[in-house]
Design a protein around this motif. Sequence first.
Motif, mmCIF file in Angstrom:
data_model
loop_
_atom_site.group_PDB
_atom_site.id
_atom_site.type_symbol
_atom_site.label_atom_id
_atom_site.label_comp_id
_atom_site.label_asym_id
_atom_site.label_seq_id
_atom_site.Cartn_x
_atom_site.Cartn_y
_atom_site.Cartn_z
ATOM 1 N N SER A 1 -12.857 61.434 -10.470
ATOM 2 C CA SER A 1 -14.107 61.212 -9.743
ATOM 3 C C SER A 1 -13.874 61.168 -8.251
ATOM 4 O O SER A 1 -14.743 61.550 -7.466
ATOM 5 N N LYS B 1 -9.764 58.772 -14.964
ATOM 6 C CA LYS B 1 -11.165 59.016 -14.666
ATOM 7 C C LYS B 1 -11.482 58.727 -13.209
ATOM 8 O O LYS B 1 -12.186 59.500 -12.554
ATOM 9 N N LEU B 2 -10.963 57.627 -12.713
ATOM 10 C CA LEU B 2 -11.218 57.279 -11.318
ATOM 11 C C LEU B 2 -10.604 58.302 -10.370
ATOM 12 O O LEU B 2 -11.182 58.631 -9.330
ATOM 13 N N SER B 3 -9.433 58.791 -10.761
ATOM 14 C CA SER B 3 -8.774 59.793 -9.922
ATOM 15 C C SER B 3 -9.581 61.088 -9.884
ATOM 16 O O SER B 3 -9.726 61.716 -8.829
ATOM 17 N N ARG C 1 -8.703 54.880 -17.602
ATOM 18 C CA ARG C 1 -9.558 54.502 -16.488
ATOM 19 C C ARG C 1 -9.035 55.057 -15.176
ATOM 20 O O ARG C 1 -9.804 55.539 -14.337
#
Length: 808
Positions: free
Chosen positions: A800, A796-798, A793
């Motif tokens: 995005s 992915k956040l990084s 997670r």
Amino acid sequence: MTNYPELSVDKLRFMCDENLFNFETTASIPPLDVMLGQKRAVKAVEFGLFAKNQGYNIFISGLVGTGKITYAKAAVNKVAVKQQIPGDWCYVNNFKNSSQPIALRLPPGKGYLFCKDMEELIEDIKTEVGKIFSSDDYEQSKNDIIKKYQERRSVLIDSFNDKAEEYGIMPQWSTTGFIGVPMHDGKAIPAEEFQQLDKEEREKIEKKILMVHEKAMEVIRRMQELEREMREEIRKLDGKVGLFAAGNLIDEVIEKYQENDEVVDYLEAIKQDAVKNINDFKDHSGEEDHSNPFAFLKKNTQETIRDKYKVNLLVDNRELQGAPVIVESNPTYYNLVGRVEYETRMGMMSTDFTMIKSGALHRANGGYLILNARDVLTNMGAWEALKRILKTQKLFVENLSEQYGMTAIASLKPKPVPIDVKVILIGNPYLYYLMYNHDEEFGKLFKIHADFDTQMESNADNIQKMAGFISSTVTSKKLKHFDRSAVTKMVEYSCRLAGSQKKLTTRFSEVVKILCEADIWATMDESDIVSGKHVQQAILEKNYRSNKYEEHLQEMFADGKLMIDTEGRKVGQVNGLAVMSVGEYMFGKPSKITANTYMGKGGILNIERETKMSGTSHSKGVLILSGYIGQKYAQKTPLALTASLTFEQLYGGVDGDSASSTELYALLSSLSGVPIKQSIAMTGSVNQKGEIQPIGGVTEKIEGFFNICKIKGITGEQGVMIPYQNVDELALNDEVVEAVAQGKFHIYAVHTIDQGIEILTDVPAGICDENGTYPAGTIHDLVSRQLREYTDRFIKLSKSAEEPKTNS
């Protein structure tokens, strides 16, 4: 329940078998005459007492109640009684320099006799002098001298008078001097007629008067010389008579002490001084000095003689049987080295050698001096003075003000006394090492260290000796005798105090306290013998007097003001165990520990540390958890974890690492989502490899949680999980042991975190295979999955978050 075996009842405490004792009561046990449980310290003390070289003084260290002082006195007395009695010490007047009194050493017991001999000698001299100076022979001899000089004086005056008459001058003598009166026809010329004479005649007569006056001055000087000669001859007569009167008496005393050269020299000095000042021995009663208004401040002649020739007996060893053993309970500077006292008369201070007072070192000279190290260090100047005396082996009596450059007072400088003393300092281990590390002279002066232990082996021999110690205490304290059951309970209590099933305590002051209290309860029970129930009651009542704060905490748990669960299961929540102490009383206090985990980069946050309520040991324990998590779960992927740990409802701070395993269980539960049994409390520290490490206060912690379970209600599932290394330290009370025996309370001993988490969750911990993965559904597998999910997670956040920047 878990498949892990519980501790059996026989592992919960040391049970002393009554069959070890072959007596009915302690009345048939001979009192113990050896030091119990301190073999190493006893050998060190014995060696130190027999070592005669300089610097082999002894420092006995140990905690309060281990019998240091009692043993030190007994051991020193045992050695001292076989040694030679040291000599007596006296201070006497120094007739050459009265400000430096002389120290005399006499054989033991002779000092007192010497004082008596000197008192009798002075009285005898006064008596003999009074007799001989009042005798007819002395008066005749003195009158002959006076008559002889009076005749010579008369001849001198007659010759002068004849010469003056030849000049026509009549001499007139008075108390104020000589007056010359002019004569005419054998008669004195009145002053009126003399003034009526013509000038030439008056001047002629005045010249004659002047000539006669000059001759008179010569006569007066000659008369004064005759007066001095007469006094000197009388003084020689007095000396001769005084030597006859006092010399024989002094010679008798000299003959008695002829083997002591210093005493003989002193007596010879007395003889010379007595002859020189023989008039002081005459009877001066009734004589007062009316010309001096301050005469009442002075000592009279008899007081002066008494003090001048008095012997100041500083150390009197006539009643000793062996070397002296002195225990100085208040080792101030003056109490150690002695003092020169002063007396005040109308605001004027004075002193002399008779006012020199001995110190503990004087009295211990030739023997042993026992001191409390802390008391010596806290008294100004005492420690430095003690070191100086031990180094120089000379004991000076000096004012403390002179040592520190304070106000200078004219005082005595007594000759030093050679010192030969062995000092035994008693203190705690911390004080010993503090002095050893910070005082370079300490190690040279105190080469023997006897360190008293707080524990001894719990073997059959020591158990029998413990019974002998109880018998000795019963005898010395005049208590009722203890039966076998009472002795058995005392051995078990000693084991609990030692904190180990393999040890017995050597803090005998705590044992004696229970012995005395058990005797009181036996008396109240109207029993002639102290039995096991009286010992048990004494222990319970002693705890009851001290457990007020424990009961207050239990009431808060009962009322729900302190929140804790003893039933059910919860995620990220465990029951930790801590120990609190109020004075000498220790008790266990359960605490709720919670953990929350979530995605982030913060790592493991210790809320207590962040709020500065955490001690260094506790903070270290939490940091170790980070090492364990990293080693266990971050070998292939990075961690994206933030976790918070806290002791709920804790406001006074926390220290120690005994809760580190407990905190790790809470973390694993929070990460895996598997709830933990709230019926089981736990304690133990953990290392980075997940191994459980021993902690302290295990008995009190278990009993503390058991008491809370009683308040909340015993369900039969409750228990405690402890490190396996602490099993031999258990000394649980009867109530806990009975609950375990009935299956109502459970105690588990664990080696690793994996064992502990399985007991707490009934879920296998999981063993890593060759590919680095854990079996599905195990605790470690669930934790690993959660951590990978956090990482994925986070990645992915990084990504995005970076895409808008790339597009722009």
